[in-house]
Design an enzyme around this catalytic site. Structure first.
Site, PDB file in Angstrom:
ATOM      1  CG  HIS A   4      -0.057  -7.922  -0.476  1.00 33.18           C
ATOM      2  ND1 HIS A   4      -1.349  -7.794  -0.018  1.00 33.18           N
ATOM      3  CD2 HIS A   4       0.310  -6.694  -0.914  1.00 33.18           C
ATOM      4  CE1 HIS A   4      -1.751  -6.555  -0.193  1.00 33.18           C
ATOM      5  NE2 HIS A   4      -0.762  -5.848  -0.725  1.00 33.18           N
ATOM      6  CB  THR A  11       2.947  -3.621  -2.691  1.00 34.50           C
ATOM      7  OG1 THR A  11       1.673  -3.875  -2.091  1.00 34.50           O
ATOM      8  CG2 THR A  11       2.752  -3.062  -4.094  1.00 34.50           C
ATOM      9  CG  HIS A  26       5.004  -1.933   3.847  1.00 35.57           C
ATOM     10  ND1 HIS A  26       5.342  -1.207   2.713  1.00 35.57           N
ATOM     11  CD2 HIS A  26       3.644  -1.991   3.857  1.00 35.57           C
ATOM     12  CE1 HIS A  26       4.242  -0.836   2.095  1.00 35.57           C
ATOM     13  NE2 HIS A  26       3.195  -1.298   2.753  1.00 35.57           N
TER      14      HIS A  26
END
Ligand code: 2AM
Length: 222
Positions: free
Chosen positions: A69, A71, A153
């Protein structure tokens, strides 16, 4: 009031769909394996081992991350500064559960983390907290001078004892060096893109073709 506070998640973010998670994992594994064999990497091996003679198996060095994922806001169940304000933003409420295409434009490796840089579009920036870069200032003094979205990222792996929050800090450090004109030494053209070295074990591979990753904007309660 208590219920409202505990209803905030650990974090909000874009969660990569399963098929693309496999692709990203494979691509980063390919990169790490190849990096490990390069003479240029071997020359700077002490960045990773602390010792001249020791070898390192990068595949073993990093432990994998669960669901991949990106964030957007770390809320810590409401304890993080600005968590409630973020959860109440109209864009967050409107776009919760929607699908997005994230562009993964680079892969990076440091002695602490492996990650993929995410280049956010203008639309995606509506979900990016204004102070995300500034919050990293104590770790990376130049962070606040970088463009908004620089920290975006996907964490792909962490060395033993390293928390995933480090991945974004490592990325900001590399981008701060780029901004200062310490552009990184171009090491070689790889099949995936161009590889540059930024000192102290920091490597950045700019992908020739960014990876387009389908992701769902949602939250994680842990
Ligand atoms: P990550 O975004 O680099 O992967 C749960 O810990 C998630 O929230 C992880 O994905 C982690 O890092 C991110 N995270 C943890 N602490 C954070 C912080 N202080 N600021 C921003 N993100 C954080």
């Amino acid at each position: 009031v208590l219920l409202e506070e505990t209803s905030l998640p650990l974090f909000f973010g874009w969660f990569l769909l399963p098929g693309i998670q496999d692709k990203v994992r494979c691509t980063s594994m390919d990169f790490i394996k190849t990096l490990d064999t390069l003479e240029a990497f071997k020359k700077h091996l002490t960045d990773f081992t602390g010792e001249a003679e020791k070898e390192v198996d990068l595949e073993q060095y990093f432990s994998a991350i669960g669901a991949l994922h990106c964030t957007t806001k770390f809320c810590d169940y409401g304890k993080a500064e600005g968590a409630k304000e973020y959860a109440e933003k109209p864009a967050v409420k409107e776009l919760y559960g929607s699908a997005f295409e994230l562009s993964l434009s680079a892969l990076f490796v440091t002695p602490r983390t492996v990650g993929a840089r995410v280049s956010l579009t203008e639309d995606q920036m509506t979900l990016w907290p204004a102070d995300a870069e500034k919050e990293a200032e104590s770790a990376v003094p130049a962070a606040a001078t970088l463009p908004a979205g620089s920290r975006a990222h996907v964490s792909l792996g962490c060395a033993e004892g390293v928390e995933p929050v480090q991945t974004g800090i490592d990325l900001l450090e590399i981008l701060a060096l780029q901004q200062e004109g310490q552009g990184g030494e171009l090491v070689e053209e790889m099949e995936l893109g161009s590889l540059a070295y930024y000192g102290k074990g920091r490597w950045l591979l700019s992908l020739r073709e960014p990876i387009s990753a389908q992701a769902c904007f949602s939250s994680h309660y842990g």
